[in-house]
Scaffold this motif. Structure first.
Motif, mmCIF file in Angstrom:
data_model
loop_
_atom_site.group_PDB
_atom_site.id
_atom_site.type_symbol
_atom_site.label_atom_id
_atom_site.label_comp_id
_atom_site.label_asym_id
_atom_site.label_seq_id
_atom_site.Cartn_x
_atom_site.Cartn_y
_atom_site.Cartn_z
ATOM 1 N N ARG A 67 0.830 -1.209 0.000
ATOM 2 C CA ARG A 67 0.000 0.000 0.000
ATOM 3 C C ARG A 67 0.863 1.258 0.000
ATOM 4 N N ALA A 68 1.915 1.269 0.793
ATOM 5 C CA ALA A 68 2.797 2.435 0.819
ATOM 6 C C ALA A 68 3.523 2.606 -0.514
ATOM 7 N N ARG A 69 3.953 1.497 -1.112
ATOM 8 C CA ARG A 69 4.677 1.595 -2.379
ATOM 9 C C ARG A 69 3.779 2.074 -3.507
ATOM 10 N N VAL A 70 2.508 1.690 -3.483
ATOM 11 C CA VAL A 70 1.572 2.156 -4.500
ATOM 12 C C VAL A 70 1.503 3.686 -4.496
ATOM 13 N N VAL A 71 1.461 4.285 -3.316
ATOM 14 C CA VAL A 71 1.406 5.750 -3.238
ATOM 15 C C VAL A 71 2.683 6.357 -3.794
ATOM 16 N N ARG A 72 3.820 5.827 -3.389
ATOM 17 C CA ARG A 72 5.089 6.376 -3.894
ATOM 18 C C ARG A 72 5.181 6.228 -5.410
ATOM 19 N N THR A 73 4.720 5.107 -5.922
ATOM 20 C CA THR A 73 4.743 4.876 -7.375
ATOM 21 C C THR A 73 3.858 5.886 -8.093
ATOM 22 N N ALA A 74 2.672 6.141 -7.530
ATOM 23 C CA ALA A 74 1.739 7.086 -8.160
ATOM 24 C C ALA A 74 2.331 8.488 -8.201
ATOM 25 N N VAL A 75 2.935 8.924 -7.105
ATOM 26 C CA VAL A 75 3.513 10.269 -7.053
ATOM 27 C C VAL A 75 4.636 10.406 -8.074
ATOM 28 N N GLU A 76 5.489 9.402 -8.139
ATOM 29 C CA GLU A 76 6.606 9.455 -9.089
ATOM 30 C C GLU A 76 6.102 9.441 -10.528
ATOM 31 N N ALA A 77 5.132 8.578 -10.811
ATOM 32 C CA ALA A 77 4.636 8.447 -12.181
ATOM 33 C C ALA A 77 3.845 9.660 -12.621
ATOM 34 N N ALA A 78 3.136 10.284 -11.692
ATOM 35 C CA ALA A 78 2.354 11.474 -12.028
ATOM 36 C C ALA A 78 3.246 12.667 -12.312
ATOM 37 N N GLY A 79 4.438 12.659 -11.768
ATOM 38 C CA GLY A 79 5.366 13.761 -11.997
ATOM 39 C C GLY A 79 5.058 15.002 -11.186
ATOM 40 N N ASP A 80 4.024 14.943 -10.371
ATOM 41 C CA ASP A 80 3.589 16.090 -9.576
ATOM 42 C C ASP A 80 2.683 15.540 -8.480
ATOM 43 N N GLY A 81 3.144 15.615 -7.240
ATOM 44 C CA GLY A 81 2.368 15.058 -6.145
ATOM 45 C C GLY A 81 0.994 15.660 -5.978
#
Length: 303
Positions: A67-81
């Motif tokens: 669950r924590a990694r999913v959030v980190r992955t989303a932030v990185e992939a979105a390019g903008d938190g």
């Protein structure tokens, strides 16, 4: 290819925030690389951001590490938190606070929070729960889903939560579009977000400023066209699109919504794939109905 506009950093929960599905491999492990690609693809195709770890993302079946990694992955992939609004639901307020703090550390712009749902919580409990999670410092979007949680965030209670300083918006999933007007009367500064795909047009016309969306996972560009026409009051564009897509959109409000949207993604060439138990693949008439509605939408040129 259309690109989403830059999110409003002051109110990053506005616009089309896709409640993302989570790609799983055949052994049901999380495919984080496929998830990163999916997040980037959604934003490139007209969506404003993503909501990881919602029910559509099967958060209840994830380990804490996943669950924590999913959030980190989303932030990185979105390019903008600012484009990322993690779901932080948990049975206990302390756990939800920890997930909100993790979202803040990862760089997310806001969080989505269900009320306490291990039992039918009363109003003081609900208010204390939201106040506790707001301590993390990120804007909190309340999620009203009385159908599944048995806790109803009524317009009056939402107004009190907003007056408490605990929430900035509500994802309204009750299906009762009349509530939009009462919310606007009782809490004019509380932002209304569309919470179910099959009431998109009605809530957009009632003043919604965002959509926490399911079906853009499969058809982002047609969904973005529909949403932007609806919030602009362009019925000449929105109404035919809505009618054309509604046979699909209504699956977002059904028990089988995760499997249905993932099946539609498979048919549209996206990483849908399996779900974790206790959800199992669709079969019989339900599978046939989802498949037929998806194939018709694709044949009609939706994408």
């Amino acid at each position: 290819m259309t690109h989403a506009s830059t999110p409003d950093r002051a109110r990053p929960w506005h616009g089309i925030m896709v409640a993302t599905t989570l790609p799983l491999r055949d052994d049901l492990s999380v495919d984080h690389d496929a998830y990163a690609e999916h997040v980037a693809w959604l934003i490139a195709n007209g969506c404003d951001g993503v909501v990881p770890n919602g029910s559509l993302g099967e958060y209840q079946t994830l380990t804490d590490e996943e669950r924590a990694r999913v959030v980190r992955t989303a932030v990185e992939a979105a390019g903008d938190g600012a484009r990322v609004m993690p779901g932080v639901a948990a049975y206990g307020s302390a756990a939800s606070l920890r997930w909100a703090e993790q979202a803040a550390e990862a760089g997310a712009g806001s969080v989505l929070l269900l009320p306490p749902n291990a039992y039918r919580a009363d109003e003081p409990t609900v208010r204390a729960h939201y106040a506790e999670v707001a301590r993390a410092g990120l804007p909190v979007v309340a999620y009203n889903n009385p159908i599944d949680t048995k806790v109803d965030l009524t317009p009056a209670l939402l107004a009190r939560l907003h007056a408490d300083g605990s929430i900035v918006a509500v994802k309204e999933f009750s299906g009762d579009v009349r509530r939009a007007y009462e919310i606007a009367e009782l809490a004019p500064e509380l932002d209304l977000l569309i919470g179910a795909d099959d009431v998109l047009l009605e809530l957009a016309l009632a003043g919604a400023v965002g959509w926490i969306a399911g079906y853009p996972n499969a058809l982002p560009r047609s969904s973005a066209t529909l949403y932007r026409a609806a919030v602009a009051g362009d019925l000449a564009t929105a109404l035919p699109l809505y009618k054309s897509l509604h046979a699909l959109l209504r699956w977002d409000s059904k028990t089988e919504f995760v499997q249905a949207i993932k099946l539609s993604m498979d048919l549209a060439g996206r990483p849908g794939g399996p779900t974790r138990p206790p959800r199992f693949p669709l079969t019989g008439e339900v599978e046939a109905a989802v498949r037929a509605a998806t194939e018709k939408a694709l044949a009609d040129g939706h994408h």
